[in-house]
Every structure is written in C-alpha cells, then in structure tokens.
Design a protein around this motif. Sequence first.
Motif, mmCIF file in Angstrom:
data_model
loop_
_atom_site.group_PDB
_atom_site.id
_atom_site.type_symbol
_atom_site.label_atom_id
_atom_site.label_comp_id
_atom_site.label_asym_id
_atom_site.label_seq_id
_atom_site.Cartn_x
_atom_site.Cartn_y
_atom_site.Cartn_z
ATOM 1 N N GLN A 108 0.832 -1.193 0.000
ATOM 2 C CA GLN A 108 0.000 0.000 0.000
ATOM 3 C C GLN A 108 0.869 1.246 0.000
ATOM 4 N N LEU A 109 0.567 2.148 -0.917
ATOM 5 C CA LEU A 109 1.279 3.426 -0.988
ATOM 6 C C LEU A 109 0.527 4.413 -0.098
ATOM 7 N N ASN A 110 0.812 4.371 1.204
ATOM 8 C CA ASN A 110 0.043 5.227 2.106
ATOM 9 C C ASN A 110 0.445 6.687 1.948
ATOM 10 N N LYS A 111 -0.301 7.534 2.608
ATOM 11 C CA LYS A 111 -0.119 8.979 2.469
ATOM 12 C C LYS A 111 1.309 9.405 2.771
ATOM 13 N N GLU A 112 1.937 8.802 3.783
ATOM 14 C CA GLU A 112 3.284 9.191 4.177
ATOM 15 C C GLU A 112 4.298 8.852 3.075
ATOM 16 N N VAL A 113 4.160 7.653 2.488
ATOM 17 C CA VAL A 113 5.064 7.245 1.412
ATOM 18 C C VAL A 113 4.923 8.191 0.225
#
Length: 626
Positions: free
Chosen positions: A4-9
């Motif tokens: 998952q490409l979360n917001k932080e990444v």
Amino acid sequence: MLQQLNKEVLLKRREALEQVIKRRFIYQPAFSLYGGVAGLYDYGPVGCAIKTNIEQYWREHFIIEEDLFEIAATILTPEPVLKASGHVDRFTDLLVCDIKTGTGYRADKIVTETLEQRIAKEGDKLGADVKAKYLAVIKDVDTFKQDKMKEIIAELQIKAPETGNELTDPSPFNLMLPTIVGPSTKLPAFLRPETAQGMFLNFARLLEQNGGRVPFGAAQIGLGFRNEIAPRGGLLRCREFQMAEIEYFVDPTEKATFKKFNKYINLEIPLLSRQLQADALQHQPFKMGDAVKAGIINNETLAYFICRTYLYLVEIGINPVNIRFRQHQADEMAHYSSDCWDAEIEMSSGWVECVGLADRSAYDLNAHSNATGQKLQAARKFKVPQPRQVLSIILDKQKIGKELKKDGMALIKYVEALPDDEKLELSEYFQTHDEKVFNIDGKDLTLNKQLVKFEQKTMNVMEEKFIPHVIEPAFGIGRILQAIIEHSFNQRDDPQKTFFKFSPRVAPVKCSILSVVQNEEFDLVIQELTASLKKLGISCKTDNAGVALGKKYARTDEIGIPFAITVDKETLTAQSVTLREIETTKQVRVPIVEVPRIILELSSGLILWTDVLTKYPLFAAKEEDA
C-alpha cells in the motif's frame, strides 16, 4: 503482494514528483505568463497523451464492452434546464470570508484544516474529549447545513488562517459559471457543471435508437465547470475539468437483479459501508455477491458498475490496495437517491473521491418532464396480454377545444399520455382542487375539474408505461490522472533517477527507439522500425543523439515510456534488437520483424512482460551512466 502506498510514502516522493511534472511539462498552471488563475491547468504533451489514453481505455472498457451510446452534448446550458435539475437552487458550497480582507474560504475545508492542524500541533495536550470532538467534526463537516456550520465555527473559534481575523457567517455560494447567449435575446445560461443533463435531455432519442427497450446506457466524455471557492491540490479541485459519465437507464422493477453481475459475485472489493463508518472502522474486503445479499449495496445493477469501475481503475494503473468504495451516509445523499458510493483513491493528500456511483432513481427524467411537459418514459412490453387495473381518463374534448382553441389538442394528448401513477395523482389532486395547470411546450394550460372524469376498470394490455431509473457512474479524469502519476512514480537507488511505471495502456508513448552510438546505418534501421510501429498506431520516440545510452534510457524513463528498443552492431548482422522494460531494466534480444507485434500486444494488455521473458533470450548489458 502489492504494497500500500500510504499517504506518508506518497508525501515523501511528492517533492521529486513535482519537479518532474514541471520539468517535463506534464501539466502546469494555465496563464502563468499573466500570473496564473487558480484552478485552471494546461496539459503538456506527456499529460495530454496520458489523459487521451485514460479516456480511450474508458471508451473500450465501458462504451464498447457495455454497448453504450456515446453522445457529445453542448457545454452552454440554458438556465431553465439547470433550474429544473436543481443546480440553480442547490449546487452550492458554504462560503466564509475574512471579515477584514474579504478573502473567501470554503467553510468545510477551513474547519477541517484548522482542526487537523490543532490535533497535529497539540496532540494529547488537547485532552481526550476535545480531540474526540474535533475528530467527530472532521468526519461529518461536509454534511453540515448552514446553521450547523455557523454554530461549529463559533463554538470552535475557527479564524481566517492567514490573518487570524474573524470570519463572516457561512452563506451558500453557487458554483456554476454564468453567461449570456446571444446579443439580443440575452438568454441566461451557464457553463455546464456536469455532462449528465445532456444525456437526460436526449433520453427519448436514445430510447428510440435502442428500439424502445430498456435497459440501455448513454455515455459522454467532456468538460465540466465549477467556480470553486478555493481550488487547490493540483488537478484535484479545478474550475475546468474533464469528466466521463454514464447514465444507465433501467426498469425500476428489474434493477435488483442484473444478469451480467453473476460473473463478479466472488470479486472482492474494499468497501467502507455506512455501518463501518458509524462504528469508526476501516474499509473491509467484501465479496460483491455477499454485499448485495446483505443489503450493503442496494441492487445488483449498482453493484455491477462498482465492479466494472474497480477493474477499470486497476487496469489503468491505480494500486488496488489504495482503492476503496465509500458509501454515502444517509444525510449526504440527495432525497431521491436510494444508494450512493464513491470510489476513493489514497493519494498524498489522503483519500480522494475520483468516481461517484449513484442510484438516482427517476429524479432527473421526472424533473425535465415536469418542466417541459414532455413525457420522458419507456414502455414495459408483454408477450401476451396482461390484465391490469387501469385508471382511464375521460376528457370533455369539445369543451376543452372551445376553451383553449388550438392549445386544447396539446393538453388532451398530454393528459391522455400520463403514466398510470400520474393519472392516480391527478385523480387525488382533483379531490381537493378545482383546476390543474400543466406547462406544455412552455405554455401554462389549465384543466378544469368539471372537464375530466376518472374510471377504474380491468383491461388486457400489451404494455405499460414507466419512468426509468438511472444508475450513474461519474469519473473525474483529472483526479484519476493525478492518482496514476502519484502511484506510478518511482526512484531508483540513485534518487535523481526517476521513472514512471505506467500501465502500458495509458503510457504517453509506448516505446522508444535508441541507438548505441550515432551511425547512419543505425539511422536507416530506426526509420524503418519507426514506420512499422506507426503503421500499427503505436506511438514511439526516437533518440539517436550522441550521448551515452544510459542517459537516453534515463530521459525516456523520466516520462514513463515502458519499453525501449535499442539498435546496436548486432542489429546489422543478425537483424535483431534489444527490448528493455522500464521497471526491471531487463533486456531481451528480439528479431526486428517481431518487434512491432510484441509492442502492440504489450501495449494493449494481450501479453505481459513476463511472457516476453519466457520466450526470448536475456541480453546482459550494463546501463552506462551519462
């Protein structure tokens, strides 16, 4: 397993991505020479090609596969059309202004951003109750009406962010852009806020093209315009934006079941249902058949288009673990809607609505029927006569003709054509009223109670009239494009070396043709190969400059060209070239004559790069630095 490409990444990559977007003119603010205008963007060659490919695959995935009728309706829309649809009165956001400077803000956004900043800055110092209050407001703020918004802004002491000044009371701000049509008539009009109304207004024509049968669907890709209070977030909130919408017309008695849905009943899709939101839980995967059976999704027709939307987003390159479908809360939905879902994509700015899917019932066709006097309805055909309780209307045509002259026949035709439910409504209306006014072709025509009788009887009928319901998937192309760009952006071990891992379907250019060194013989091969590719409709970019091959790869990687063909010495002796894939940088050696077919099949999704690796020998080459 996909990560998952979360917001932080995504936020960590954002600065490098912004530099590439600007340097390679993927898209940029419009009118920058004149200081720019917020919410307006120009697409450069790369962005324009990606947008075109997103739209083209949308046509293939929906219009061709679902046998939809594509139309192109006008952008200029007369005021009466949007008055009937409800946009003139209700297409608004709540506006607040800095009481001293006059700077405007969208009320729900300024409340959300202020409270998020307080939580981030103060953390546990706020206290559990205050933090819980803030989170509850953030969760529901976009559903607040004017009075509730005023109360929250005062209670939580929300101020103008730049100055700290007090804010004006919230007031509705209509988001449509007005204009005037013609120098003499000065017909008031608007730039359309959506493409949907053109499909509703052409319903009767489209029904005729489908042989009078439902279900059927209409589709349109085109510009919409919204005079956003505070546009921001790149392509996420623009004043001019590309949309792709479907209006799928169905018999309300048949939308609960949909034959084509059967092939998707075991498809798992992340859903954030109304109940999960109420319980403050995260989205969960549901088998779509189970979601319908449990009543989470209202009907199979809506569920089918949720499935088709999910598959479309994945196939054009959205990371599937960054997709969820969020159900509207009861107080978010329009009164006429039975169910609404948003396809949300997680991006650097959080979860963003990119597709709206709504069961709009018969609201739009009813609204335009009532406004124009034209009946926008279909007929349910029977193979054998069916007994039906029919409410017949008996009109005193002679007296109507005397009273209304030539308009009398228009009134008679209109009333006699009323569907059964409207005949019943008219009968009930006349129990308490002496006359009824009908607007027919722009004229108000009055029917007196004394000139009409109602008779209930059983008749055998071959058809019955009904107003179709509408399932509407509406796609924001710019938002989807920005999501693809964020999800596809990558950096190699050297962060300065960036690339986009686009799906070949939407890549701006399908392949590059490079030469190891400058050579006239290589140039002839490149020209012939380019001609062969273009003959098949494959876009390609050549680079035979006198720079290191590694630098050529880097230049094409930076704009996301998925495959690179390299002409070298062996090309001249063995009639073969190397073929490189952007993410793995692996290369194979392929006969020249087979290259156009391979690129065509890779670009259309008929084969994968793994298929190429199993068929052709690997070519070991060191990518030279520039």
